[in-house]
Design a protein around this motif. Structure first.
Motif, PDB file in Angstrom:
ATOM      1  N   LEU A   1       0.846  -1.184   0.000  1.00 21.08           N
ATOM      2  CA  LEU A   1       0.000   0.000   0.000  1.00 21.08           C
ATOM      3  C   LEU A   1       0.885   1.240   0.000  1.00 21.08           C
ATOM      4  CD1 LEU A   1      -2.854   1.282   0.251  1.00 21.08           C
ATOM      5  CD2 LEU A   1      -2.491   1.298   2.723  1.00 21.08           C
ATOM      6  N   HIS A   2       0.721   2.088  -1.020  1.00 25.47           N
ATOM      7  CA  HIS A   2       1.467   3.338  -1.122  1.00 25.47           C
ATOM      8  C   HIS A   2       0.541   4.500  -0.809  1.00 25.47           C
ATOM      9  CE1 HIS A   2       5.378   2.164  -3.039  1.00 25.47           C
ATOM     10  NE2 HIS A   2       4.700   1.052  -3.206  1.00 25.47           N
ATOM     11  N   ALA A   3       1.063   5.472  -0.066  1.00 24.59           N
ATOM     12  CA  ALA A   3       0.298   6.675   0.266  1.00 24.59           C
ATOM     13  C   ALA A   3       1.263   7.806   0.553  1.00 24.59           C
ATOM     14  CB  ALA A   3      -0.617   6.424   1.462  1.00 24.59           C
ATOM     15  N   ASP A   4       0.761   9.044   0.496  1.00 22.85           N
ATOM     16  CA  ASP A   4       1.627  10.193   0.748  1.00 22.85           C
ATOM     17  C   ASP A   4       1.688  10.497   2.245  1.00 22.85           C
ATOM     18  OD1 ASP A   4      -0.779  11.418   1.338  1.00 22.85           O
ATOM     19  OD2 ASP A   4      -0.926  12.469  -0.575  1.00 22.85           O
ATOM     20  N   LYS A   5       2.290  11.647   2.572  1.00 23.37           N
ATOM     21  CA  LYS A   5       2.553  11.978   3.971  1.00 23.37           C
ATOM     22  C   LYS A   5       1.300  12.282   4.773  1.00 23.37           C
ATOM     23  CE  LYS A   5       7.109  13.832   2.802  1.00 23.37           C
ATOM     24  NZ  LYS A   5       8.013  15.015   2.854  1.00 23.37           N
ATOM     25  N   ALA A   6       0.178  12.510   4.107  1.00 21.07           N
ATOM     26  CA  ALA A   6      -1.057  12.773   4.838  1.00 21.07           C
ATOM     27  C   ALA A   6      -1.511  11.565   5.647  1.00 21.07           C
ATOM     28  CB  ALA A   6      -2.161  13.199   3.868  1.00 21.07           C
ATOM     29  N   TYR A   7      -1.033  10.387   5.274  1.00 21.88           N
ATOM     30  CA  TYR A   7      -1.432   9.149   5.961  1.00 21.88           C
ATOM     31  C   TYR A   7      -0.344   8.662   6.915  1.00 21.88           C
ATOM     32  CZ  TYR A   7      -4.744   9.175   2.081  1.00 21.88           C
ATOM     33  OH  TYR A   7      -5.711   9.525   1.168  1.00 21.88           O
TER      34      TYR A   7
ATOM     35  N   ILE B   1      -0.611  -6.512   4.777  1.00 23.63           N
ATOM     36  CA  ILE B   1      -0.243  -5.650   3.649  1.00 23.63           C
ATOM     37  C   ILE B   1       1.041  -4.911   4.004  1.00 23.63           C
ATOM     38  CG2 ILE B   1      -0.981  -3.773   2.142  1.00 23.63           C
ATOM     39  CD1 ILE B   1      -3.867  -4.442   2.877  1.00 23.63           C
ATOM     40  N   THR B   2       1.996  -4.889   3.101  1.00 23.74           N
ATOM     41  CA  THR B   2       3.233  -4.156   3.306  1.00 23.74           C
ATOM     42  C   THR B   2       2.965  -2.657   3.180  1.00 23.74           C
ATOM     43  OG1 THR B   2       4.487  -5.994   2.364  1.00 23.74           O
ATOM     44  CG2 THR B   2       5.615  -3.873   2.541  1.00 23.74           C
ATOM     45  N   VAL B   3       3.511  -1.876   4.109  1.00 25.75           N
ATOM     46  CA  VAL B   3       3.233  -0.443   4.158  1.00 25.75           C
ATOM     47  C   VAL B   3       4.335   0.328   3.441  1.00 25.75           C
ATOM     48  CG1 VAL B   3       2.727   1.512   5.657  1.00 25.75           C
ATOM     49  CG2 VAL B   3       2.118  -0.797   6.372  1.00 25.75           C
ATOM     50  N   ARG B   4       3.934   1.239   2.575  1.00 25.03           N
ATOM     51  CA  ARG B   4       4.851   2.151   1.899  1.00 25.03           C
ATOM     52  C   ARG B   4       4.266   3.566   1.975  1.00 25.03           C
ATOM     53  NH1 ARG B   4       7.694  -1.532   2.376  1.00 25.03           N
ATOM     54  NH2 ARG B   4       8.962  -2.651   0.812  1.00 25.03           N
ATOM     55  N   ILE B   5       4.233   4.114   3.195  1.00 24.17           N
ATOM     56  CA  ILE B   5       3.700   5.445   3.418  1.00 24.17           C
ATOM     57  C   ILE B   5       4.863   6.410   3.642  1.00 24.17           C
ATOM     58  CG2 ILE B   5       2.251   6.894   4.899  1.00 24.17           C
ATOM     59  CD1 ILE B   5       0.578   4.476   5.557  1.00 24.17           C
ATOM     60  N   ALA B   6       4.846   7.512   2.911  1.00 26.42           N
ATOM     61  CA  ALA B   6       5.912   8.501   3.035  1.00 26.42           C
ATOM     62  C   ALA B   6       5.939   9.077   4.446  1.00 26.42           C
ATOM     63  CB  ALA B   6       5.718   9.611   2.008  1.00 26.42           C
ATOM     64  N   ARG B   7       7.132   9.277   4.988  1.00 22.65           N
ATOM     65  CA  ARG B   7       7.301   9.775   6.354  1.00 22.65           C
ATOM     66  C   ARG B   7       7.596  11.266   6.340  1.00 22.65           C
ATOM     67  NH1 ARG B   7      11.763   5.401   7.833  1.00 22.65           N
ATOM     68  NH2 ARG B   7      12.227   5.936   5.650  1.00 22.65           N
ATOM     69  N   LYS B   8       6.922  11.968   7.220  1.00 24.25           N
ATOM     70  CA  LYS B   8       7.084  13.420   7.289  1.00 24.25           C
ATOM     71  C   LYS B   8       8.472  13.784   7.804  1.00 24.25           C
ATOM     72  CE  LYS B   8       2.156  14.115   8.286  1.00 24.25           C
ATOM     73  NZ  LYS B   8       1.167  14.628   9.271  1.00 24.25           N
ATOM     74  N   GLY B   9       9.101  14.734   7.122  1.00 28.61           N
ATOM     75  CA  GLY B   9      10.398  15.219   7.550  1.00 28.61           C
ATOM     76  C   GLY B   9      11.557  14.292   7.266  1.00 28.61           C
ATOM     77  N   ILE B  10      11.294  13.141   6.637  1.00 30.99           N
ATOM     78  CA  ILE B  10      12.362  12.181   6.370  1.00 30.99           C
ATOM     79  C   ILE B  10      12.524  11.951   4.876  1.00 30.99           C
ATOM     80  CG2 ILE B  10      13.158   9.813   6.730  1.00 30.99           C
ATOM     81  CD1 ILE B  10      11.739   9.810   9.402  1.00 30.99           C
TER      82      ILE B  10
ATOM     83  N   ARG C   1       2.754   7.909  -6.966  1.00 32.02           N
ATOM     84  CA  ARG C   1       1.518   8.649  -6.705  1.00 32.02           C
ATOM     85  C   ARG C   1       0.790   9.029  -7.991  1.00 32.02           C
ATOM     86  NH1 ARG C   1       1.127  14.363  -3.309  1.00 32.02           N
ATOM     87  NH2 ARG C   1      -1.132  14.586  -3.416  1.00 32.02           N
ATOM     88  N   TRP C   2       1.502   9.137  -9.114  1.00 38.63           N
ATOM     89  CA  TRP C   2       0.862   9.555 -10.358  1.00 38.63           C
ATOM     90  C   TRP C   2      -0.255   8.604 -10.765  1.00 38.63           C
ATOM     91  CZ3 TRP C   2       0.639   6.532 -14.714  1.00 38.63           C
ATOM     92  CH2 TRP C   2       1.483   5.422 -14.758  1.00 38.63           C
ATOM     93  N   VAL C   3      -0.166   7.353 -10.308  1.00 36.55           N
ATOM     94  CA  VAL C   3      -1.182   6.365 -10.659  1.00 36.55           C
ATOM     95  C   VAL C   3      -2.540   6.760 -10.087  1.00 36.55           C
ATOM     96  CG1 VAL C   3      -1.884   3.963 -10.409  1.00 36.55           C
ATOM     97  CG2 VAL C   3       0.518   4.516 -10.848  1.00 36.55           C
TER      98      VAL C   3
END
Length: 302
Positions: free
Chosen positions: A218-224, A238-247, A257-259
Motif C-alpha cells: 500500500l502506497h500513500a503520501d505523507k497525509a497518511y 499488507i506491506t506499508v509504503r507510506i511517506a514519512r514526514k520530515g524524512i 503517486r501519479w497512478v
C-alpha cells in the motif's frame, strides 16, 4: 426567389411551404432518432448492459393491476449515465431519451437504496479479475476536494478559501483502476479514509484460486503518516509504503503517486463529479461509484 452571383442571375422555382416544412421536420426527426440511438449505444453498449441487467432490482407489480407501463430499465440507466457523463441538471435531461425527469430521478433513488451501483462495480471488477487484468502487487490511495452547493457530508474546504465542499477518496491498483471509493466532508483529514477504503475493497475473482481483496503493498503520501495506521495495515497482511514526514523527499512520492492522480482524473472526467449538486451524500456517492464502475469497464472493453 432570386439567386444572384457576380456573373449569373437565375430564378429558382418556389416550393410549397407545407412540403418544405414537412420534409424538414421528417429529416430532423430522423436525425434526432439516429443521434440518440448512437449516443445511447455509446453510453451503454450491449456488453455493459449484459452486466447491469441481472443486477437491476425487480419492480413491484400493482396487486390491483392496471396503471401505466413501466419505462424500459435500459433507457433509464442510459439517461442516468448521460447525467453523470455530461454533468447536466436533472431538469435538463433531453426528452429524446424517452425518459421523463421524475422517472429518471425516482429510479436513480430506488437503485441507490438497493445498492445497484456497488454491485455493478463489483461485477465489473470480477470480470477484470477473472481475466487477470487487476494488478494486486501495489495499491495507492489519495483524495481530492470538490466544491459543494450544500447538503450532508460537506464542510469548509481548506483548499478553496473555506467554501463548502466535499472530498472524494479513491484506492486503485497498480494500473490506476479504482478498487474502492468513498466521500467525506472537505475538512476531513485524508488519514481517516484509509481504513474504510481498505475494508471496502470487494472480494474479487481471480484467474486462479480463491477471491482476493488485499494488495501486496500500500502506497500513500505523507497525509497518511500515522504510526497507528501503519500498524493496522501490517496486521491486515499488507506491506506499508507510506511517506514519512520530515524524512523522505517529496520528489520520491510522485514515483508511484501519479497512478492514483490519473485515477482521480478519470473519475473527474465524469462532469457530474466536478461540483457536488446532490443534497444527499448517498446520491453523490452513488454517482462516484457508478463512475468507478464505468472507468473499470472501459479497461475491460479494450
Amino acid at each position: 426567389i432570386t439567386q444572384r452571383t457576380s456573373t449569373l442571375h437565375t430564378r429558382l422555382p418556389l416550393c410549397s411551404l407545407k412540403s418544405v416544412s414537412r420534409l424538414d421536420l421528417g429529416w430532423v426527426a430522423g436525425m434526432i432518432l439516429f443521434v440518440v440511438d448512437e449516443l445511447s449505444r455509446r453510453l451503454v453498449p450491449d456488453e455493459l448492459w449484459a452486466l447491469v441487467e441481472p443486477l437491476v432490482p425487480a419492480h413491484q407489480v400493482r396487486p390491483q393491476g392496471g396503471g401505466r407501463s413501466r419505462v424500459d430499465d435500459r433507457a433509464v440507466f442510459t439517461a442516468i449515465v448521460f447525467v453523470l457523463t455530461s454533468g447536466c441538471a436533472w431538469r435538463h435531461l433531453p426528452p429524446s431519451f424517452g425518459v421523463k425527469v421524475p422517472t429518471a430521478h425516482r429510479r436513480f433513488t430506488e437503485w441507490t437504496k438497493a445498492g445497484l451501483w456497488r454491485r455493478l462495480h463489483r461485477a465489473v471488477l470480477d470480470e477484470l479479475g477473472s481475466q487477470g487484468m487487476i494488478d494486486w502487487s501495489r495499491a495507492v490511495l489519495d483524495g481530492a476536494s470538490v466544491r459543494a452547493k450544500g447538503g450532508i457530508l460537506t464542510g469548509p474546504s481548506p483548499v478553496d478559501r473555506g467554501k463548502p465542499g466535499s472530498k472524494i477518496h479513491a484506492l486503485s491498483d497498480r494500473a490506476g483502476l479504482p478498487l474502492a471509493v468513498a466521500i467525506s466532508a472537505a475538512n476531513t483529514n485524508d488519514a481517516h479514509a484509509l481504513k474504510p477504503l481498505i475494508l471496502a475493497i470487494p472480494a474479487v475473482k481471480s484467474r486462479r484460486g480463491p477471491r482476493r481483496r488485499k494488495p501486496d503493498k500500500l502506497h500513500a503520501d505523507k497525509a497518511y503518516d500515522q504510526a497507528e495506521l501503519r500498524d493496522w495495515v501490517r496486521k491486515q497482511g499488507i506491506t506499508v509504503r507510506i511517506a514519512r514526514k520530515g524524512i523522505e523527499s517529496s520528489q520520491k512520492i510522485g514515483k508511484h503517486r501519479w497512478v492514483i492522480e490519473r485515477c482521480i482524473a478519470w473519475l473527474f472526467g465524469y462532469r457530474r463529479l466536478t461540483i457536488r449538486y446532490e443534497r444527499y451524500a448517498n446520491h453523490f456517492c452513488a454517482f462516484l461509484t457508478l463512475a468507478a464502475a464505468l472507468t473499470c469497464f472501459k479497461k475491460l472493453a479494450k
